[in-house]
Design a protein around this motif. Structure first.
Motif, PDB file in Angstrom:
ATOM      1  N   LEU A 139       0.737  -1.157  -0.069  1.00 25.67           N
ATOM      2  CA  LEU A 139       0.133   0.106   0.001  1.00 25.67           C
ATOM      3  C   LEU A 139       0.710   1.233   0.070  1.00 25.67           C
ATOM      4  N   THR A 140       2.155   1.062  -0.310  1.00 22.74           N
ATOM      5  CA  THR A 140       2.986   2.438  -0.136  1.00 22.74           C
ATOM      6  C   THR A 140       2.818   3.572  -1.026  1.00 22.74           C
ATOM      7  N   GLU A 141       2.401   2.848  -2.390  1.00 23.85           N
ATOM      8  CA  GLU A 141       2.118   4.007  -3.310  1.00 23.85           C
ATOM      9  C   GLU A 141       0.698   4.742  -3.102  1.00 23.85           C
ATOM     10  N   ALA A 142      -0.115   3.839  -2.505  1.00 18.83           N
ATOM     11  CA  ALA A 142      -1.563   4.678  -2.113  1.00 18.83           C
ATOM     12  C   ALA A 142      -1.576   5.005  -0.793  1.00 18.83           C
ATOM     13  N   ALA A 143      -0.395   5.345  -0.018  1.00 16.66           N
ATOM     14  CA  ALA A 143      -0.461   5.794   1.234  1.00 16.66           C
ATOM     15  C   ALA A 143      -1.146   6.904   1.585  1.00 16.66           C
ATOM     16  N   GLY A 144      -0.703   7.811   0.368  1.00 14.58           N
ATOM     17  CA  GLY A 144      -1.293   9.446   0.443  1.00 14.58           C
ATOM     18  C   GLY A 144      -2.497   9.377   0.011  1.00 14.58           C
ATOM     19  N   ARG A 145      -3.180   8.355  -0.401  1.00 10.46           N
ATOM     20  CA  ARG A 145      -4.447   8.735  -0.748  1.00 10.46           C
ATOM     21  C   ARG A 145      -5.537   8.408   0.074  1.00 10.46           C
ATOM     22  N   VAL A 146      -6.829   9.224   0.028  1.00  8.18           N
ATOM     23  CA  VAL A 146      -7.783   9.007   1.073  1.00  8.18           C
ATOM     24  C   VAL A 146      -8.442   7.689   0.722  1.00  8.18           C
ATOM     25  N   VAL A 147      -8.787   6.980   2.020  1.00  7.14           N
ATOM     26  CA  VAL A 147      -9.233   5.394   1.892  1.00  7.14           C
ATOM     27  C   VAL A 147     -10.406   5.208   1.012  1.00  7.14           C
ATOM     28  N   ARG A 148     -11.353   6.257   0.885  1.00  3.09           N
ATOM     29  CA  ARG A 148     -12.516   6.177   0.180  1.00  3.09           C
ATOM     30  C   ARG A 148     -12.099   5.972  -1.360  1.00  3.09           C
ATOM     31  N   THR A 149     -10.886   6.088  -1.774  1.00  5.19           N
ATOM     32  CA  THR A 149     -10.696   5.944  -3.080  1.00  5.19           C
ATOM     33  C   THR A 149     -10.169   4.536  -3.286  1.00  5.19           C
ATOM     34  N   TYR A 150      -9.946   3.838  -2.271  1.00  8.10           N
ATOM     35  CA  TYR A 150      -9.250   2.415  -2.339  1.00  8.10           C
ATOM     36  C   TYR A 150     -10.155   1.508  -2.729  1.00  8.10           C
ATOM     37  N   SER A 151      -9.756   0.246  -3.417  1.00 12.11           N
ATOM     38  CA  SER A 151     -10.701  -0.727  -3.734  1.00 12.11           C
ATOM     39  C   SER A 151     -10.881  -1.624  -2.504  1.00 12.11           C
ATOM     40  N   GLY A 152     -11.776  -2.543  -2.730  1.00 15.41           N
ATOM     41  CA  GLY A 152     -12.435  -3.200  -1.530  1.00 15.41           C
ATOM     42  C   GLY A 152     -11.097  -4.291  -0.913  1.00 15.41           C
TER      43      GLY A 152
END
Length: 334
Positions: A139-152
């Motif tokens: 999840l390092t690359e997505a660490a700075g994104r808000v969680v609502r943009t994450y996949s399930g």
């Protein structure tokens, strides 16, 4: 990340159990959720609590994690009594519930930092632990994104990471892969297996996925209507069933009563159950039994859609001990 072939080998451990439950009873009004549930979990293993929805799995987890009190019975986690020493239990465990515990408006890193601080981690320690877990779960690359943009699948990985942030002795996973796509589920299976084999973490897994329990659990209990109906390793439970499973799918216009009677009258076919248009039974030699099954149904003019033969599975174990298939139990509880 791929799942390694086969289930991890059972680890032999000594000493007191990491988790124990003794005669747990819990009722909600006239509904009995637990009816004398007992089991013990060896340290450093994956222990499966398998049962359909409504079997009492989540109630058990709530008691073991100090979120609910039993009406009677006792339980310990990491050596602490859940009623007498709930604070000690909470310090020793990580919990991942069915619903996500993340803040959807915060980033992945912010969620981990908050979870760490709630457990007493501070400064560089909590930052390093967050970075370690982000890397471990990809999840390092997505660490700075808000969680609502994450996949399930990404959200579920973050949930597990938050449960691990304080390095617990016991991790509770309540239906961790419900709703995930096959690849995300496979990734989660691989991580759960790694936690147990490489870190010797005790994992209690509740699930209604038969394949998941078979793949991951060193040992499991099958729960039905709030009580344990079978206990052992997946291989022990399946090897206790002699012969092959025969599954007969009847045509839509088949007479169910006539079909059931014809199959039950066959010599050598045992444990026969009828579930809708599906008839199940066990025989010593499946391949040689199929012609006799088809002939008996043909004599009664019963149309058959398909016949399959399989080696024993956990669904057969559940059927043997409860008298109904796992799928039928799921439909009743839905």
């Amino acid at each position: 990340m791929a799942v390694s072939a086969g289930r991890v080998a059972t680890r032999r451990t000594t000493g007191e159990p990491a988790i124990s439950a003794e005669n747990l009873v819990k009722t909600y009004g006239e509904v009995t959720a637990l009816a004398g549930l007992s089991f013990a979990v060896a340290p450093g293993t994956v222990f499966g609590l398998l049962g359909p929805n409504g079997a009492g799995k989540s109630t058990t987890i709530r008691i073991l994690t100090t979120l609910s009190r039993p009406d009677s019975g006792t339980a310990t986690v990491a050596g602490a009594d859940v009623l007498a020493r709930p604070d000690a239990v909470r310090r020793a465990i990580g919990v991942v519930t069915q619903g996500s515990g993340t803040d959807p408006q915060a980033t992945g890193r912010e969620n981990l930092l908050l979870a760490g601080r709630l457990h007493g981690l501070r400064g560089d320690e909590v930052k390093a632990r967050a970075d370690e877990l982000l890397d471990r779960f990809g999840l390092t690359e997505a660490a700075g994104r808000v969680v609502r943009t994450y996949s399930g699948g990404m959200q579920r990985k973050l949930d597990v990471a938050m449960g691990l942030v304080h390095r617990p002795a016991v991790l509770f996973l309540d239906e961790p892969t419900t709703g995930l796509d096959p690849q995300a589920r496979a990734d989660m299976w691989a991580e759960i297996a790694r936690l147990s084999t490489q870190e010797q973490l005790t994992v209690m897994l509740t699930t209604h996925y038969l394949e998941e329990a078979d793949q991951l659990a060193d040992r499991l209990v099958i729960v039905d209507r709030g009580t344990v109906v079978a206990e052992g390793s997946p291989e022990e439970l399946k090897s206790g069933l002699r012969g092959d499973a025969v599954v007969i799918e009847l045509a839509p216009d088949a007479d169910l009563a006539v079909a059931g009677g014809a199959v039950e009258a066959l010599t050598g076919l045992r444990d026969v159950t009828v579930d809708g248009r599906t008839i199940r039974g066990r025989v010593d030699h499946g391949a040689s039994a199929v012609p006799a099954v088809l002939a008996a149904l043909e004599r009664e003019s019963v149309a058959v859609a398909a016949v399959t033969i399989a080696r024993p599975a956990l669904d057969d174990v559940y059927l043997r001990h409860t008298g109904r298939s796992f799928a039928a139990a799921e439909r009743v509880s839905a």
